[in-house]
Design a protein around this motif. Structure first.
Motif, short mmCIF file in Angstrom:
data_model
loop_
_atom_site.label_atom_id
_atom_site.label_comp_id
_atom_site.label_asym_id
_atom_site.label_seq_id
_atom_site.Cartn_x
_atom_site.Cartn_y
_atom_site.Cartn_z
N PHE A 240 -22.58 -17.90 -14.41
CA PHE A 240 -22.33 -17.51 -15.79
C PHE A 240 -22.13 -18.78 -16.59
N ARG A 241 -22.72 -18.83 -17.78
CA ARG A 241 -22.60 -20.03 -18.62
C ARG A 241 -22.23 -19.64 -20.05
N LEU A 242 -21.41 -20.44 -20.67
CA LEU A 242 -21.16 -20.39 -22.10
C LEU A 242 -21.88 -21.59 -22.67
N VAL B 179 -20.82 -24.90 -20.23
CA VAL B 179 -19.82 -24.86 -19.16
C VAL B 179 -20.25 -23.70 -18.27
N ARG B 180 -20.26 -23.94 -16.97
CA ARG B 180 -20.81 -22.98 -16.01
C ARG B 180 -19.77 -22.63 -14.96
N ALA C 100 -18.56 -26.16 -13.71
CA ALA C 100 -19.35 -27.38 -13.84
C ALA C 100 -19.76 -27.52 -15.31
N VAL C 101 -20.15 -28.70 -15.69
CA VAL C 101 -20.69 -28.94 -17.03
C VAL C 101 -22.16 -29.31 -16.88
N GLY C 102 -22.95 -28.99 -17.91
CA GLY C 102 -24.37 -29.28 -17.81
C GLY C 102 -25.08 -29.26 -19.13
#
Length: 190
Positions: free
Chosen positions: A147-149, A161-162, A183-185
């Motif tokens: 899931f990512r925002l 942000v994941r 995690a960040v990406g």
């Protein structure tokens, strides 16, 4: 780690030789102990993808090649959806098994919803599951989800942000989890 680089270059080379349209993406996310990169070539109503990940703590390297059918009108609306399959190859260091490479075919999909009131903010989710019947070489089943925002920092790039997890269950009921947690990406369109 040498296998990771070879798999990444092979995946990028295979996917780069295809004809891509403007909505193709490259994504990378990382933590202090994990890294994952993905490429998706958007061909209109379908997409071709591939990716590789490495988890230092669990000594797991995973790669996939995938195909999905996607909503071709999604770029003009708030919801984008794709469903399809991925072929996974997983290398895991286990002392109980001489065969350290495991394969599976996972079915699943992804979605992205862009908030109408804040059109730079989106919610993304994906999940793929390989049941026992589609898992091979001493692998009972596996699944992965995330899931990512996301925030669109510019017209062709998103930062996010994941939260995600990859769970691998072997025939002897032992299990390993990789790429677990936050995690960040970033994702760029090309």
């Amino acid at each position: 780690m040498n296998l990771n680089l070879k798999a990444l270059f092979l995946t990028l080379g295979l996917l780069g030789s295809s004809i891509a349209t403007a909505a193709s993406t490259a994504t990378v996310h990382l933590t202090n102990d994990t890294v994952q990169g993905d490429v998706n070539l958007d061909m209109g109503t379908f997409g071709l993808g591939g990716g590789v990940s490495y988890d230092k703590d669990e000594s797991i390297t995973a790669g996939y090649l995938g195909f999905n059918v996607q909503d071709s009108e999604g770029a003009s609306g708030p919801l984008q959806i794709g469903i399809g399959a991925r072929v996974y190859a997983v290398e895991a260091d286990r002392t109980v098994d001489d065969d350290d490479i495991y394969t599976a075919i996972a079915l699943g999909g992804w979605y992205r919803y862009t908030l109408q009131e804040a059109n730079r903010v989106a919610i993304y989710g994906s999940g793929y599951y390989a049941p026992e019947v589609l898992s091979f070489t001493n692998l009972d089943h596996m699944y992965t989800y995330e899931f990512r925002l996301e925030y669109m920092t510019m017209r062709n790039a998103r930062a996010f942000v994941r939260y995600g997890n990859t769970v691998i269950v072997f025939d002897d009921n032992s299990r390993k989890e990789a790429n677990t947690g936050f995690a960040v990406g970033a994702e760029v369109e090309f």
